[in-house]
Design a protein around this motif. Structure first.
Motif, mmCIF file in Angstrom:
data_model
loop_
_atom_site.group_PDB
_atom_site.id
_atom_site.type_symbol
_atom_site.label_atom_id
_atom_site.label_comp_id
_atom_site.label_asym_id
_atom_site.label_seq_id
_atom_site.Cartn_x
_atom_site.Cartn_y
_atom_site.Cartn_z
ATOM 1 N N TYR A 126 1.128 -0.313 -0.241
ATOM 2 C CA TYR A 126 -0.007 -0.364 -0.292
ATOM 3 C C TYR A 126 1.182 1.140 -0.059
ATOM 4 O O TYR A 126 1.824 1.579 0.815
ATOM 5 C CB TYR A 126 -1.054 0.030 1.122
ATOM 6 C CG TYR A 126 -1.802 0.919 1.115
ATOM 7 C CD1 TYR A 126 -3.524 0.549 0.835
ATOM 8 C CD2 TYR A 126 -1.526 1.878 1.636
ATOM 9 C CE1 TYR A 126 -4.323 1.820 0.796
ATOM 10 C CE2 TYR A 126 -2.543 3.254 1.206
ATOM 11 C CZ TYR A 126 -3.683 3.112 1.215
ATOM 12 O OH TYR A 126 -4.715 3.634 0.912
ATOM 13 N N HIS A 165 -1.972 -0.921 -4.282
ATOM 14 C CA HIS A 165 -3.489 -0.299 -3.513
ATOM 15 C C HIS A 165 -2.217 0.998 -3.778
ATOM 16 O O HIS A 165 -1.288 1.574 -2.779
ATOM 17 C CB HIS A 165 -3.569 -0.369 -2.140
ATOM 18 C CG HIS A 165 -3.980 -1.008 -2.361
ATOM 19 N ND1 HIS A 165 -5.372 -1.668 -3.294
ATOM 20 C CD2 HIS A 165 -3.534 -2.972 -1.551
ATOM 21 C CE1 HIS A 165 -5.382 -3.286 -2.638
ATOM 22 N NE2 HIS A 165 -4.877 -3.981 -2.093
ATOM 23 N N HIS A 190 -7.475 5.400 -5.197
ATOM 24 C CA HIS A 190 -8.393 5.909 -4.401
ATOM 25 C C HIS A 190 -8.033 7.298 -3.551
ATOM 26 O O HIS A 190 -7.066 7.551 -3.425
ATOM 27 C CB HIS A 190 -8.510 5.257 -3.240
ATOM 28 C CG HIS A 190 -7.824 4.024 -2.618
ATOM 29 N ND1 HIS A 190 -6.542 3.486 -3.059
ATOM 30 C CD2 HIS A 190 -7.372 5.157 -1.721
ATOM 31 C CE1 HIS A 190 -6.005 2.929 -1.565
ATOM 32 N NE2 HIS A 190 -6.809 3.865 -1.229
ATOM 33 N N THR A 388 -10.173 7.385 10.500
ATOM 34 C CA THR A 388 -10.891 7.063 9.255
ATOM 35 C C THR A 388 -9.706 6.614 8.097
ATOM 36 O O THR A 388 -10.349 6.147 7.118
ATOM 37 C CB THR A 388 -11.571 8.960 8.457
ATOM 38 O OG1 THR A 388 -12.204 8.769 9.546
ATOM 39 C CG2 THR A 388 -12.128 8.603 7.374
ATOM 40 N N ASP A 391 -9.333 3.317 8.484
ATOM 41 C CA ASP A 391 -10.395 2.393 7.276
ATOM 42 C C ASP A 391 -10.318 2.405 6.000
ATOM 43 O O ASP A 391 -10.539 1.330 5.922
ATOM 44 C CB ASP A 391 -11.495 2.960 8.042
ATOM 45 C CG ASP A 391 -12.392 2.897 9.629
ATOM 46 O OD1 ASP A 391 -11.219 2.059 10.366
ATOM 47 O OD2 ASP A 391 -13.014 3.181 10.137
ATOM 48 N N THR A 392 -9.970 3.590 5.327
ATOM 49 C CA THR A 392 -9.693 3.854 4.293
ATOM 50 C C THR A 392 -8.504 2.521 4.035
ATOM 51 O O THR A 392 -8.647 2.105 2.480
ATOM 52 C CB THR A 392 -9.329 5.130 3.610
ATOM 53 O OG1 THR A 392 -10.272 5.919 4.195
ATOM 54 C CG2 THR A 392 -8.866 4.935 2.112
ATOM 55 N N MET A 394 -7.230 0.203 5.493
ATOM 56 C CA MET A 394 -7.880 -1.599 5.607
ATOM 57 C C MET A 394 -9.155 -1.913 4.446
ATOM 58 O O MET A 394 -9.213 -3.026 4.386
ATOM 59 C CB MET A 394 -8.738 -1.682 6.836
ATOM 60 C CG MET A 394 -6.806 -1.175 7.984
ATOM 61 S SD MET A 394 -5.506 -2.386 7.324
ATOM 62 C CE MET A 394 -5.974 -3.819 7.537
ATOM 63 N N ASN A 395 -10.276 -1.449 4.278
ATOM 64 C CA ASN A 395 -10.993 -1.366 3.183
ATOM 65 C C ASN A 395 -10.338 -2.222 1.927
ATOM 66 O O ASN A 395 -11.082 -3.149 1.180
ATOM 67 C CB ASN A 395 -11.749 -0.247 3.135
ATOM 68 C CG ASN A 395 -12.720 -0.003 4.030
ATOM 69 O OD1 ASN A 395 -13.276 -1.291 5.148
ATOM 70 N ND2 ASN A 395 -13.555 0.306 4.696
ATOM 71 N N GLN A 396 -9.363 -1.049 1.318
ATOM 72 C CA GLN A 396 -9.406 -1.183 0.528
ATOM 73 C C GLN A 396 -8.593 -2.335 0.373
ATOM 74 O O GLN A 396 -8.219 -3.319 -0.642
ATOM 75 C CB GLN A 396 -8.051 -0.110 0.228
ATOM 76 C CG GLN A 396 -8.535 1.332 -0.340
ATOM 77 C CD GLN A 396 -9.504 1.344 -1.927
ATOM 78 O OE1 GLN A 396 -9.426 0.995 -2.561
ATOM 79 N NE2 GLN A 396 -9.878 1.468 -1.769
ATOM 80 N N SER A 398 -9.274 -5.040 1.805
ATOM 81 C CA SER A 398 -9.354 -6.284 2.003
ATOM 82 C C SER A 398 -9.963 -6.582 0.554
ATOM 83 O O SER A 398 -10.826 -7.496 -0.047
ATOM 84 C CB SER A 398 -10.846 -6.149 3.233
ATOM 85 O OG SER A 398 -11.595 -5.154 2.516
ATOM 86 N N LEU A 399 -10.648 -5.466 0.189
ATOM 87 C CA LEU A 399 -10.584 -5.210 -1.164
ATOM 88 C C LEU A 399 -9.945 -6.305 -1.979
ATOM 89 O O LEU A 399 -10.463 -6.780 -3.184
ATOM 90 C CB LEU A 399 -11.433 -4.250 -1.882
ATOM 91 C CG LEU A 399 -12.760 -3.254 -1.583
ATOM 92 C CD1 LEU A 399 -13.074 -2.290 -1.732
ATOM 93 C CD2 LEU A 399 -13.761 -4.008 -1.722
#
Length: 401
Positions: A126, A165, A190, A388, A391-392, A394-396, A398-399
């Motif tokens: 990342y 990412h 993103h 935030t 979360d951004t 870790m969400n990326q 996991s996707l």
């Protein structure tokens, strides 16, 4: 999850809460095992060593000097970072399988280690993209588009290719990367905004603080806090200040930087009475002083081709301070503060007429200031906290699984 993080700076002092230290602390709070690799510059005469710092495993790798040194030594240190970090990780973290590798730019020379960890551990990578190097160095006149630029550009493209990412500060940042690097998969890209640990809005006795620093209760104080460098173009703010006829409007500069003495000399020599440049404000007092002001100043020279998003926005919005910005034509920062956050006004750097018009709109409309103040704080709470940002990321990740 085992997370390996590569950061150019990671202060050892517990009270030095940089953006990346806040990020790692939040990751630890959420149950992850975090390992940081960072520089230990030669000038400190310390060997490579592993530390445990507030639940984070920090590997400080002996390198050449990077900060406050000449361009040649800095460049050599930058070029060697990936290899030095790789060697240190192989020695100290050989028995740890990493699930995620987080790295930030600048620099762009971590790729030997990134490639190694991705292959060894099948880890995701990342990239927190902040300065877009080497193009920003061209904008600042540090290098031209010769051989050195081409070498770094090749490294930049390698970095993007090894990153699964890529978190950018704004939509314009994403567009810039894709335009100049069309081989990059846009699905990697993103928004990852700047962040700071959540903190309740501080309440201060404005009159008391203003009296302490020599201001009157009725003064309208526009404050700049941070690095006073060439890139900020703060001489323009002095030009504006000289045009202001309202004696209650004051401009305050707080911080350090290579242009600070020039600003102080201009204020003194040209007798710009509505501007003050503070030498030093204790850290414990800095935030209180800023909170006692009325408006935050953001300034960017109009010479950038890269869209910049000033990090000081987070601190201003955290304190509920509206922003007046003079910026370059290529950034979408103005749209962010004026339309998305609705917490400030902007003009192009160098346009005194528009800047003064914006300033008067804010000074003369108390209701507008109060609305902007509420919007600034709301935007911070919704978009600019460390939680935030985590979360951004870790969400990326996991996707991508």
């Amino acid at each position: 999850m085992n997370i390996l993080s590569l950061f150019i700076t990671y202060p050892s002092k517990a009270d030095n809460h940089t953006m990346f230290k806040q990020l790692t602390s939040k990751l630890v709070d959420e149950g992850h095992n975090v390992y940081v690799v960072t520089l230990q510059e030669r000038k400190y005469n310390e060997p490579t060593k592993l530390f445990e710092e507030n639940g984070v495993n920090v590997l400080r790798v002996k390198t050449g000097n990077f900060f406050d040194t000449n361009f040649i030594e800095k460049g050599i240190t930058m070029l060697l970072l990936g290899y030095l970090f790789k060697r240190a990780v192989k020695k100290y973290f050989s028995d740890i399988k990493f699930d995620l590798l987080i790295h930030s730019s600048p620099p762009i020379t971590y790729t030997p280690l990134i490639k190694y960890i991705k292959k060894r551990d099948n880890a995701e990578s990342y990239l927190i993209l902040r300065d877009i190097f080497p193009d920003n160095a061209v904008d600042l006149g540090m290098i031209n588009k010769g051989l050195i630029y081409k070498v770094f550009k090749w490294m930049e493209k390698k970095l993007y290719s090894y990153s699964d990412h890529i978190g950018c500060m704004s939509d314009a940042n994403i567009d810039y990367v894709l335009k100049h690097n069309p081989e990059v998969d846009k699905d990697k890209m993103h928004i990852l905004r700047n962040w700071s640990d959540y903190k309740e809005k501080i309440e201060v006795d404005k009159e008391d603080i203003r009296e302490k620093y020599g201001y009157r209760p009725d003064d309208f104080i526009a404050v700049f806090g941070g690095n006073m460098g060439k890139a900020q173009g703060l001489g323009f703010i002095l030009d504006v200040a000289k045009e202001i006829k309202n004696n209650e409007i004051k401009f305050l500069f707080v911080g350090r930087g290579i242009d600070k003495e020039n600003l102080k000399n201009r204020v003194e020599n040209e007798k710009i009475d509505n501007v003050r440049v503070f030498d030093y404000v204790p850290k414990s007092e800095y935030e209180k002083l800023i909170a006692a002001c009325d408006l935050g100043i953001v300034s960017l020279l109009n010479q950038y081709t890269i869209p910049n998003i000033p990090s000081k926005t987070v601190d201003f919005f955290k304190l509920g301070l509206p922003i007046i910005a003079s910026i370059d034509e290529n950034t979408d920062y103005g749209d962010i503060i004026e339309n998305q956050a609705q917490a400030g006004l902007y003009s192009i750097h160098g346009d005194k007429k528009e800047y003064i018009s914006n300033l008067n709109k804010i000074v003369n409309n108390k209701d507008l200031r109060e609305e902007m103040s509420r919007n600034a704080r709301n935007y911070y709470e919704e978009y600019l906290t460390t939680k935030t940002a985590v979360d951004t990321i870790m969400n990326q990740v996991s996707l991508g699984e």
